[in-house]
Design an enzyme around this catalytic site. Structure first.
Site, PDB file in Angstrom:
ATOM      1  N   ARG A 111       0.864  -1.193   0.000  1.00  0.00           N
ATOM      2  CA  ARG A 111       0.000   0.000   0.000  1.00  0.00           C
ATOM      3  C   ARG A 111       0.883   1.220   0.000  1.00  0.00           C
ATOM      4  O   ARG A 111       1.765   1.366   0.866  1.00  0.00           O
ATOM      5  CB  ARG A 111      -0.911   0.040   1.225  1.00  0.00           C
ATOM      6  CG  ARG A 111      -1.496   1.432   1.417  1.00  0.00           C
ATOM      7  CD  ARG A 111      -2.595   1.530   2.398  1.00  0.00           C
ATOM      8  NE  ARG A 111      -3.785   0.850   1.925  1.00  0.00           N
ATOM      9  CZ  ARG A 111      -5.001   1.070   2.424  1.00  0.00           C
ATOM     10  NH1 ARG A 111      -5.175   1.944   3.377  1.00  0.00           N
ATOM     11  NH2 ARG A 111      -6.035   0.405   1.960  1.00  0.00           N
ATOM     12  N   HIS A 138      -7.360   0.793  -6.362  1.00  0.00           N
ATOM     13  CA  HIS A 138      -7.565   0.052  -5.105  1.00  0.00           C
ATOM     14  C   HIS A 138      -8.309  -1.253  -5.450  1.00  0.00           C
ATOM     15  O   HIS A 138      -9.465  -1.454  -5.079  1.00  0.00           O
ATOM     16  CB  HIS A 138      -8.364   0.910  -4.118  1.00  0.00           C
ATOM     17  CG  HIS A 138      -8.372   0.401  -2.713  1.00  0.00           C
ATOM     18  ND1 HIS A 138      -7.597  -0.672  -2.298  1.00  0.00           N
ATOM     19  CD2 HIS A 138      -9.061   0.804  -1.609  1.00  0.00           C
ATOM     20  CE1 HIS A 138      -7.810  -0.884  -1.005  1.00  0.00           C
ATOM     21  NE2 HIS A 138      -8.702  -0.016  -0.574  1.00  0.00           N
ATOM     22  N   GLN A 141     -10.173  -3.778  -2.897  1.00  0.00           N
ATOM     23  CA  GLN A 141     -11.436  -3.274  -2.343  1.00  0.00           C
ATOM     24  C   GLN A 141     -12.635  -3.780  -3.145  1.00  0.00           C
ATOM     25  O   GLN A 141     -13.670  -4.150  -2.584  1.00  0.00           O
ATOM     26  CB  GLN A 141     -11.401  -1.729  -2.367  1.00  0.00           C
ATOM     27  CG  GLN A 141     -12.666  -1.059  -1.900  1.00  0.00           C
ATOM     28  CD  GLN A 141     -12.933  -1.274  -0.420  1.00  0.00           C
ATOM     29  OE1 GLN A 141     -12.040  -1.127   0.406  1.00  0.00           O
ATOM     30  NE2 GLN A 141     -14.163  -1.635  -0.071  1.00  0.00           N
ATOM     31  N   ASP A 234     -16.881   7.538  -1.343  1.00  0.00           N
ATOM     32  CA  ASP A 234     -15.575   7.443  -0.676  1.00  0.00           C
ATOM     33  C   ASP A 234     -15.310   8.825  -0.075  1.00  0.00           C
ATOM     34  O   ASP A 234     -16.046   9.786  -0.356  1.00  0.00           O
ATOM     35  CB  ASP A 234     -14.508   7.052  -1.731  1.00  0.00           C
ATOM     36  CG  ASP A 234     -13.118   6.849  -1.149  1.00  0.00           C
ATOM     37  OD1 ASP A 234     -12.980   6.803   0.094  1.00  0.00           O
ATOM     38  OD2 ASP A 234     -12.149   6.738  -1.942  1.00  0.00           O
ATOM     39  N   CYS A 277     -16.153   2.297   0.960  1.00  0.00           N
ATOM     40  CA  CYS A 277     -14.966   1.474   1.253  1.00  0.00           C
ATOM     41  C   CYS A 277     -14.518   1.639   2.710  1.00  0.00           C
ATOM     42  O   CYS A 277     -13.874   0.747   3.260  1.00  0.00           O
ATOM     43  CB  CYS A 277     -13.838   1.824   0.296  1.00  0.00           C
ATOM     44  SG  CYS A 277     -13.426   3.582   0.311  1.00  0.00           S
ATOM     45  N   ARG A 316     -13.585  -7.670   3.153  1.00  0.00           N
ATOM     46  CA  ARG A 316     -12.189  -7.391   2.788  1.00  0.00           C
ATOM     47  C   ARG A 316     -11.312  -8.576   3.195  1.00  0.00           C
ATOM     48  O   ARG A 316     -10.394  -8.972   2.478  1.00  0.00           O
ATOM     49  CB  ARG A 316     -11.662  -6.124   3.497  1.00  0.00           C
ATOM     50  CG  ARG A 316     -12.298  -4.805   3.093  1.00  0.00           C
ATOM     51  CD  ARG A 316     -12.127  -4.492   1.623  1.00  0.00           C
ATOM     52  NE  ARG A 316     -10.756  -4.619   1.155  1.00  0.00           N
ATOM     53  CZ  ARG A 316      -9.762  -3.754   1.393  1.00  0.00           C
ATOM     54  NH1 ARG A 316      -9.992  -2.643   2.060  1.00  0.00           N
ATOM     55  NH2 ARG A 316      -8.535  -3.960   0.931  1.00  0.00           N
TER      56      ARG A 316
HETATM   57  N1  NVA Z   1      -9.575   7.086  -1.648  1.00  0.00           N
HETATM   58  C1  NVA Z   1      -9.217   6.754  -0.294  1.00  0.00           C
HETATM   59  C2  NVA Z   1      -9.454   5.314  -0.032  1.00  0.00           C
HETATM   60  C3  NVA Z   1      -9.146   4.844   1.362  1.00  0.00           C
HETATM   61  C4  NVA Z   1      -9.421   3.392   1.562  1.00  0.00           C
HETATM   62  C5  NVA Z   1      -7.756   7.111  -0.054  1.00  0.00           C
HETATM   63  O1  NVA Z   1      -6.924   6.839  -0.931  1.00  0.00           O
HETATM   64  O2  NVA Z   1      -7.446   7.683   0.986  1.00  0.00           O
HETATM   65  N1   CP Z   2     -11.083   0.483   2.647  1.00  0.00           N
HETATM   66  C1   CP Z   2      -9.801   0.404   3.046  1.00  0.00           C
HETATM   67  O1   CP Z   2      -8.894   0.122   2.263  1.00  0.00           O
HETATM   68  O2   CP Z   2      -9.613   0.665   4.355  1.00  0.00           O
HETATM   69  P1   CP Z   2      -8.214   0.836   5.117  1.00  0.00           P
HETATM   70  O3   CP Z   2      -7.625   2.138   4.626  1.00  0.00           O
HETATM   71  O4   CP Z   2      -8.580   0.884   6.548  1.00  0.00           O
HETATM   72  O5   CP Z   2      -7.335  -0.310   4.761  1.00  0.00           O
END
Ligand code: NVA
Ligand code: CP
Length: 334
Positions: A111, A138, A141, A234, A277, A316
């Protein structure tokens, strides 16, 4: 007896196009099988002696914990590595780190910021690498989102999903491609400035056309959500974009998911659900919302019978487990 496609063995997931449509659907199915198995109290050993490195440059609750428990449930191990913990990208190049971790681990979940870093990890490590979120995509997800839709509505085909909010972020990009691959009609409701990148949109439209579904973009959310069965949103400001908070709130206020928008689908008494998400800003119990006063979804919708966000969160874990198992467990040896 668990069943999945042999072709998934040893495979990385960079983005949803890493898998064929059939493989994607098969993985969702495997996740459903693994979920039923876990709910029946069975812990297996499909990942016995398998170790997974979790490299996280950005925060996470769901992805991190899902990965750890998914591995542990099946007799495997996972090690959480953040940037300050390792030399990654500072004293040691991505290429060298990949080659080291590839000698020690059986797989890597990443990540972080750059999609290129994720692709380089896959290129140089020699082990399966899974994209646990980058600035662009992502993909893990979406497996959970679609398992949730399948559980609630019985199937994916024939469903219309309206994504409301930042139409060009990592989640939106992956949900859009996922819809095209799994025969879900996709509607993006967003301001002009946050429309999907034309290249990403064109790529998804090509897949949608092949599968006989549509991808539409609307700037008017009331018009866009008409006929939708899933309203999905989101956060308005993704990780790494915090400097844009004020402008995003201004742009996205008309795109808040509230009961009026739920009613505008015309499906309030029929087939309708809310997905997010997570993490979500839906009340004033967080430091961020106390300061900004901005919510992408009202508490009324978040806590309503339409909201499946905690099923989605649980999923998840089952879907990440399906990814690990299908890539690391040789089905012939089970
Ligand atoms: N779009 C958000 C998703 C978090 C799971 C981010 O990248 O922060
Ligand atoms: N939805 C998701 O990816 O959550 P986290 O950022 O908590 O992993």
């Amino acid at each position: 007896m668990l069943n999945w496609m042999d072709s998934l063995y040893g495979r990385s997931l960079m983005r949803l196009t890493s898998f064929t449509d059939e493989e994607m659907l098969n993985l969702i199915d495997l996740a459903g099988q693994l979920k039923a198995r876990r709910h029946a109290g069975v812990r297996g050993d499909l990942l016995k002696r398998k170790n997974i490195a979790l490299i996280f440059e950005k925060s996470s609750t769901r992805t991190r914990n899902s990965s750890i428990i998914a591995a542990r449930d099946e007799g495997g191990g996972a090690e959480y590595l953040t940037r300050p913990d390792i030399h990654f990208g500072k004293k040691e190049s991505v290429k060298d780190t990949a080659r080291v971790l590839g000698r020690i681990y059986d797989g890597i979940l990443f990540r972080g910021f750059s999609q290129q870093t994720c692709e380089d990890l896959a290129k140089y490590s020699g082990v399966p690498v899974w994209n646990g979120l980058t600035d662009d995509y992502h993909p893990t997800q979406v497996f959970a989102d679609f398992l949730t839709i399948k559980e609630t509505f019985g199937s994916l085909e024939g469903v219309t999903l309206a994504y409301v909010g930042d139409g060009r972020n990592n989640v939106a990009n992956s949900v859009m491609m996922g819809c095209a691959k799994c025969k879900i009609n996709y509607v993006c409701c967003c301001p002009k400035e946050l429309e999907p990148d034309p290249k990403v949109l064109a790529e998804a439209r090509e897949v949608a056309e092949r599968n006989g579904v549509t991808i539409k973009v609307f700037n008017d959310p009331i018009e866009g959500v008409k006929g939708a069965n899933v309203l999905y949103t989101d956060v308005w400001v993704s990780m790494g974009e915090e400097s844009k908070t004020a402008e995003r709130i201004k742009m996205l206020r008309p795109y808040q998911i509230n009961m009026d928008l739920m009613r505008a689908t015309g499906n309030i008494d029929g087939k309708l659900m809310f997905l997010h998400c997570l993490p979500a800003f839906h009340d004033y119990n967080t430091e961020v919302t106390k300061e900004s006063g901005a919510l992408e979804v009202t508490d009324e919708v978040f806590e309503s019978k339409y909201s499946k966000v905690f099923d989605e969160s649980e999923n998840r874990m089952h879907t990440i487990k399906a990814l690990f198992v299908s890539a690391l467990c040789d089905r012939k040896s089970v």
